[in-house]
Design a protein around this motif. Sequence first.
Motif, PDB file in Angstrom:
ATOM      1  N   PHE A 109      -0.326  14.650  -2.142  1.00 30.61           N
ATOM      2  CA  PHE A 109      -1.233  13.819  -1.339  1.00 30.61           C
ATOM      3  C   PHE A 109      -1.540  12.554  -2.138  1.00 30.61           C
ATOM      4  N   GLU A 110      -1.535  11.428  -1.464  1.00 30.06           N
ATOM      5  CA  GLU A 110      -1.694  10.145  -2.162  1.00 30.06           C
ATOM      6  C   GLU A 110      -2.481   9.157  -1.314  1.00 30.06           C
ATOM      7  N   HIS A 111      -3.411   8.472  -1.969  1.00 30.42           N
ATOM      8  CA  HIS A 111      -4.078   7.331  -1.350  1.00 30.42           C
ATOM      9  C   HIS A 111      -4.003   6.136  -2.298  1.00 30.42           C
TER      10      HIS A 111
ATOM     11  N   LEU B  51      -5.161   1.216  -7.293  1.00 26.86           N
ATOM     12  CA  LEU B  51      -4.382   2.317  -7.862  1.00 26.86           C
ATOM     13  C   LEU B  51      -3.881   3.256  -6.780  1.00 26.86           C
ATOM     14  N   ALA B  52      -2.630   3.683  -6.912  1.00 27.13           N
ATOM     15  CA  ALA B  52      -2.130   4.794  -6.096  1.00 27.13           C
ATOM     16  C   ALA B  52      -2.392   6.066  -6.885  1.00 27.13           C
ATOM     17  N   ILE B  53      -3.247   6.916  -6.317  1.00 22.74           N
ATOM     18  CA  ILE B  53      -3.619   8.184  -6.964  1.00 22.74           C
ATOM     19  C   ILE B  53      -2.907   9.284  -6.198  1.00 22.74           C
TER      20      ILE B  53
ATOM     21  N   GLY C 238       0.779   8.571 -10.789  1.00 25.80           N
ATOM     22  CA  GLY C 238       0.334   7.488  -9.937  1.00 25.80           C
ATOM     23  C   GLY C 238       0.498   6.169 -10.686  1.00 25.80           C
ATOM     24  N   HIS C 239       0.015   5.094 -10.053  1.00 25.19           N
ATOM     25  CA  HIS C 239       0.371   3.763 -10.569  1.00 25.19           C
ATOM     26  C   HIS C 239      -0.500   2.690  -9.939  1.00 25.19           C
ATOM     27  N   GLY C 240      -0.518   1.529 -10.555  1.00 21.41           N
ATOM     28  CA  GLY C 240      -1.116   0.367  -9.921  1.00 21.41           C
ATOM     29  C   GLY C 240      -0.275  -0.068  -8.727  1.00 21.41           C
TER      30      GLY C 240
ATOM     31  N   VAL D  30       5.272  -2.294  -5.372  1.00 17.76           N
ATOM     32  CA  VAL D  30       4.734  -0.943  -5.174  1.00 17.76           C
ATOM     33  C   VAL D  30       4.234  -0.352  -6.488  1.00 17.76           C
ATOM     34  N   HIS D  31       5.018  -0.526  -7.535  1.00 16.20           N
ATOM     35  CA  HIS D  31       4.686   0.111  -8.811  1.00 16.20           C
ATOM     36  C   HIS D  31       4.295  -0.926  -9.850  1.00 16.20           C
ATOM     37  N   GLU D  32       3.038  -0.910 -10.226  1.00 17.48           N
ATOM     38  CA  GLU D  32       2.510  -1.797 -11.262  1.00 17.48           C
ATOM     39  C   GLU D  32       1.839  -0.947 -12.340  1.00 17.48           C
TER      40      GLU D  32
ATOM     41  N   SER E 160       0.876  -1.170   0.000  1.00 14.41           N
ATOM     42  CA  SER E 160       0.000   0.000   0.000  1.00 14.41           C
ATOM     43  C   SER E 160       0.916   1.223   0.000  1.00 14.41           C
ATOM     44  N   ASP E 161       0.394   2.352  -0.448  1.00 12.55           N
ATOM     45  CA  ASP E 161       1.238   3.518  -0.736  1.00 12.55           C
ATOM     46  C   ASP E 161       0.413   4.775  -0.481  1.00 12.55           C
ATOM     47  N   SER E 162       0.924   5.657   0.367  1.00 12.31           N
ATOM     48  CA  SER E 162       0.164   6.872   0.675  1.00 12.31           C
ATOM     49  C   SER E 162       1.129   7.981   1.065  1.00 12.31           C
TER      50      SER E 162
HETATM   51 MG    MG Z   1       2.879   6.110  -5.279  1.00 13.75          MG
END
Ligand code: MG
Length: 258
Positions: free
Chosen positions: A233-235, A200-202, A169-171, A176-178, A106-108
């Motif tokens: 900012f990222e969720h 998705l990381a937005i 952003g990314h899957g 982490v990065h897809e 997860s990434d935020s």
């Molecule tokens: Mg990210």
Amino acid sequence: MIHLKTPDEISVIAKGGAIIAGLFGEVEGCVVPGANTRDLDVFCDEYIRAHAGAEPAFKGLYGFTGSVCTSINEEVVHGIPSPDRRLALGDIISIDVGVKLDGWCSDSAWTFAVGDVDAETQHLLAVTEQALEAAIEAATSGNHVGDIGAAVMSVVSGTGFGIIADLVGHGVGRVVHEEPQVPNLGQPGVGPLLRAGMVLAIEPMISLGSDQIRTLDDRWTVVTADGTRAAHFEHTVAVTESSPRVLTVAAEGVVSPT
Ligand code: MG
Ligand code: MG
């Protein structure tokens, strides 16, 4: 290739995401004048590892030495924690956190104000957070990736702020990065179709001025080309058959420490 996640897999990602949400609630109290970013990094590392099965996903990723990224003022992303970087009153700092829990990432990221910041900076933080909210709302099944960027643009348009276009952003999943990439600029109906099960990381990154960036000699720290401040900012969000589900929030029934 875009990997769709099962409900069980999304549940694990949400457990990791809740760790990040809890961490942001706790670390906020450490974001004070005089604090150095190395100490923040240690705090975050220990908080994450205190949860069974969890580790900081950025530690060693592509050779990164920190457990989290700490980016101050004109630094957009990928700031390297250092005992020599101290926060001053009026600064802003984004802390970008990845957690890997039981094999799922997860990434935020959140941008914190160090005490009172000037009105322009407050506006930047508010707009960037609103851009994230609008982008998340656009992450619905049947929309396209371009709808997410278009939502960011609609919020930022007219402010004079710059949308950093070279960072996306990314899957998110086993790594982490897809795929897919999730740009912060886009056109409705363009790009990969969003389907239930995508995670998705937005992450809108917005500057007070230029939309251009450069990388410092440390080969990590990305700064705005014109030296103006940037917010991030990222969720991590799951696309579902109904509303998007934000995964990097406190678990249901758990009271946030803030
Ligand atoms: Mg990210
Ligand atoms: Mg991140």
